[in-house]
Design an enzyme around this catalytic site. Structure first.
Site, PDB file in Angstrom:
ATOM      1  N   GLY A   1      57.006 -10.813  57.818  1.00 31.40           N
ATOM      2  CA  GLY A   1      56.782  -9.724  58.755  1.00 31.40           C
ATOM      3  C   GLY A   1      55.365  -9.228  58.522  1.00 31.40           C
TER       4      GLY A   1
ATOM      5  N   GLU B   1      60.384 -15.880  56.219  1.00 31.31           N
ATOM      6  CA  GLU B   1      60.530 -14.802  57.214  1.00 31.31           C
ATOM      7  C   GLU B   1      59.442 -13.749  57.062  1.00 31.31           C
ATOM      8  OE1 GLU B   1      64.431 -13.328  56.395  1.00 31.31           O
ATOM      9  OE2 GLU B   1      65.410 -15.036  57.330  1.00 31.31           O
TER      10      GLU B   1
ATOM     11  N   CYS C   1      54.635  19.224  61.574  1.00 35.35           N
ATOM     12  CA  CYS C   1      54.954  20.348  60.693  1.00 35.35           C
ATOM     13  C   CYS C   1      55.668  19.853  59.448  1.00 35.35           C
ATOM     14  CB  CYS C   1      55.795  21.367  61.444  1.00 35.35           C
ATOM     15  SG  CYS C   1      54.823  22.163  62.701  1.00 35.35           S
ATOM     16  N   GLU C   2      54.939  19.279  58.534  1.00 33.59           N
ATOM     17  CA  GLU C   2      55.496  18.736  57.298  1.00 33.59           C
ATOM     18  C   GLU C   2      54.328  18.566  56.327  1.00 33.59           C
ATOM     19  OE1 GLU C   2      58.790  17.334  56.892  1.00 33.59           O
ATOM     20  OE2 GLU C   2      58.454  16.038  55.155  1.00 33.59           O
TER      21      GLU C   2
ATOM     22  N   GLY D   1      58.404 -11.068  52.416  1.00 35.96           N
ATOM     23  CA  GLY D   1      58.018 -10.305  51.231  1.00 35.96           C
ATOM     24  C   GLY D   1      56.555 -10.373  50.861  1.00 35.96           C
TER      25      GLY D   1
ATOM     26  N   ARG E   1      54.450   5.048  56.697  1.00 34.05           N
ATOM     27  CA  ARG E   1      54.566   4.503  55.345  1.00 34.05           C
ATOM     28  C   ARG E   1      54.032   5.434  54.257  1.00 34.05           C
ATOM     29  NH1 ARG E   1      52.201   0.373  53.965  1.00 34.05           N
ATOM     30  NH2 ARG E   1      53.817  -0.682  52.797  1.00 34.05           N
TER      31      ARG E   1
ATOM     32  N   TYR F   1      55.549  -2.306  60.242  1.00 30.65           N
ATOM     33  CA  TYR F   1      56.364  -1.165  59.811  1.00 30.65           C
ATOM     34  C   TYR F   1      55.644   0.160  60.059  1.00 30.65           C
ATOM     35  CZ  TYR F   1      58.665  -5.081  57.666  1.00 30.65           C
ATOM     36  OH  TYR F   1      59.264  -6.285  57.466  1.00 30.65           O
TER      37      TYR F   1
HETATM   38  C1  LIG Z   1      65.990 -10.261  55.789  1.00 34.19           C
HETATM   39  C2  LIG Z   1      64.543  -9.934  55.870  1.00 34.19           C
HETATM   40  N1  LIG Z   1      63.668 -10.928  56.095  1.00 34.19           N
HETATM   41  C3  LIG Z   1      62.342 -10.690  56.193  1.00 34.19           C
HETATM   42  C4  LIG Z   1      61.833  -9.425  56.046  1.00 34.19           C
HETATM   43  C5  LIG Z   1      60.363  -9.238  56.173  1.00 34.19           C
HETATM   44  O1  LIG Z   1      59.741  -8.729  55.053  1.00 34.19           O
HETATM   45  P1  LIG Z   1      58.174  -8.651  54.974  1.00 34.19           P
HETATM   46  O2  LIG Z   1      57.704  -7.903  56.162  1.00 34.19           O
HETATM   47  O3  LIG Z   1      57.893  -7.967  53.714  1.00 34.19           O
HETATM   48  O4  LIG Z   1      57.664 -10.058  54.988  1.00 34.19           O
HETATM   49  C6  LIG Z   1      62.698  -8.357  55.780  1.00 34.19           C
HETATM   50  C7  LIG Z   1      62.152  -7.002  55.587  1.00 34.19           C
HETATM   51  O5  LIG Z   1      62.763  -6.058  55.268  1.00 34.19           O
HETATM   52  C8  LIG Z   1      64.094  -8.618  55.697  1.00 34.19           C
HETATM   53  O6  LIG Z   1      64.959  -7.631  55.468  1.00 34.19           O
END
Ligand SMILES: Cc1ncc(COP(=O)(O)O)c(C=O)c1O
Length: 415
Positions: A297, A295, A367-368, A257, A335, A396
């Site tokens: 990302g 976690e 085309c959008e 997050g 995005r 993403y």
């Molecule tokens: C279960 C879970 N963990 C981790 C993430 C990673 O989120 P972020 O990229 O915002 O750190 C997500 C993203 O949707 C998720 O669904």
């Protein structure tokens, strides 16, 4: 003076944009556009910062599980594995990609949603994997498929709870609470009142409960800190309650997050304070559980990637200036087209030093109407052939890209 977006990957040399020390416009000439460029140096810098924040917590161990949905590029997967990451995979395809990149099953957490029999058959082949259970109703299916693997020791499971409130930069990425900010009912996780019985049911179904998991949403900035911090407190209180009932967990997983900086005016989420809060609360609660998982990302790879585009022509219509580029949003950086408020900084790599005095709409080749990377953005006056760099394109973007209009998805290079 450093501009706000400069980092170990994105630099300026002699007034020109560089990517890991290479001239961005020359790279575009040599490799062709559109092109994703990802930088190992920045991924390492982000990883080290996070690891250092959690390493400061005495007596607690931390797992950094890379949320590979952000960017499953095989080179990135191998690189973060080498840094010591675990991986958070959400589909059998992601599990397979993680295994191919050399992650042992014991370092994979499978966090699926709407997971069915076919998915589980593929996932359970990986002996030692940890599965994150999203619903009490899933346990019956887990039990059925587990029976197909009779020789297997208990499968490790964590339970994903929905703590009752979430946090994200836009409605589509708030993943906890009853409803998102636009009223969409939230499908993820187990509601608190059902959690204790879900732990008992998972044990009875042949799983070894090892963790409690939450993921609140994505794209947090400094303003999200207070709300996120109180969710840390809630999670720790819940873990303490579970321990009182005799449940012994191995880890608490706080999800991802925390975002990188997308916008110059955005306050950056304080990961050091976040780590400190988690550690302090766990110690105050005197928990048995000593392992924290996070976690990330976006945080690891978001600002370690750019998309290079070339301007095919500059169009003027009703007094508006369009830089018409050789890539599309849906096919590369979706995005801005799909999330209200998603912002990506855009630099003109060919004219980096020129003043931003023209309002430019950077229009894609799809085309959008919504296929624009930026609307009326102050930029150097664009010219045909200029190279533009869309920043924060590491997370993403490629992973959400489609082949809309049967356009190609851009090539990726890792430098
Ligand atoms: C279960 C879970 N963990 C981790 C993430 C990673 O989120 P972020 O990229 O915002 O750190 C997500 C993203 O949707 C998720 O669904």
């Amino acid at each position: 003076m450093m501009t706000w977006w400069q980092n170990a990957f994105l630099g300026v040399s002699d007034g020109r944009l560089t990517l890991a020390g290479r001239d961005a416009a020359e790279l575009a000439d040599r490799e062709g556009t559109p092109l994703f460029v990802y930088g190992r140096t920045r991924i390492r810098e982000n990883f080290d910062r996070l690891a250092a924040a959690f390493a400061a917590l005495d007596g607690l161990e931390t797992r950094i599980c890379y949320a590979m949905k952000a960017n499953p590029h095989s080179g990135i997967l191998r690189f973060v594995r080498g840094l010591g990451a675990w991986v958070d995979a959400v589909s059998p395809g992601e599990v397979e990609a993680a295994r191919k990149a050399g992650f042992p099953a014991s370092r994979i957490l499978f966090t699926g949603t709407s997971v069915g029999v076919a998915d589980l058959r593929r996932v359970f082949r990986e002996d030692g994997i940890t599965i994150n259970i999203d619903a009490p109703e899933q346990i019956e299916i887990l039990r059925e498929v587990r029976r197909e693997f009779p020789g297997r020791r208990k499968i490790r499971a964590s339970l994903r709870w929905n703590p009752g409130s979430g946090r994200g930069f836009t409605a589509g990425v708030v993943t906890a609470g009853r409803r998102s900010t636009d009223g969409t009912p939230i499908k993820f996780g187990i509601e608190p009142s059902k959690l204790d019985t879900a732990f008992t049911a998972a044990s009875a179904a042949g799983f070894q409960p090892v963790g409690l998991h939450q993921h609140l949403g994505s794209g947090w900035t400094a303003e999200d800190y207070r709300s996120v911090a109180s969710s840390v407190d809630r999670m720790v209180r819940k873990a303490a309650d579970l321990e009182k009932t005799g449940i012994r967990l191995e880890f608490l997983d706080f999800g991802g997050g925390f975002g990188p900086r997308y916008h110059p005016n955005q306050g950056v989420f304080p990961v050091e304070a976040y780590a400190e809060r988690i550690g302090r609360r766990m110690k105050e609660a005197g928990l048995h559980v000593k392992t924290i998982a996070v976690e990330p990302g976006k945080f690891l790879v978001g600002d370690a990637g750019v998309l290079l585009l070339r301007i095919n022509y500059v169009k003027e219509s009703f007094g508006q200036i369009f830089a018409c580029v050789d890539g599309g949003t849906f096919t590369s950086v979706p995005r801005p087209a799909i999330y209200p408020g998603a912002y990506h900084e855009i630099l003109n790599a060919t004219r980096l030093a020129e003043p931003r005095r023209t309002r430019v709409t950077v229009a894609g080749n799809l085309c959008e109407t919504g296929d624009v990377f930026a609307k009326s953005r102050p930029l150097p006056t664009p010219r045909r052939g200029d190279v533009l760099a869309v920043l924060c394109a590491g997370a993403y973007c490629r992973s959400m890209a489609s082949r809309f209009n049967l356009r190609e998805i851009p090539r990726e290079i890792l430098v």
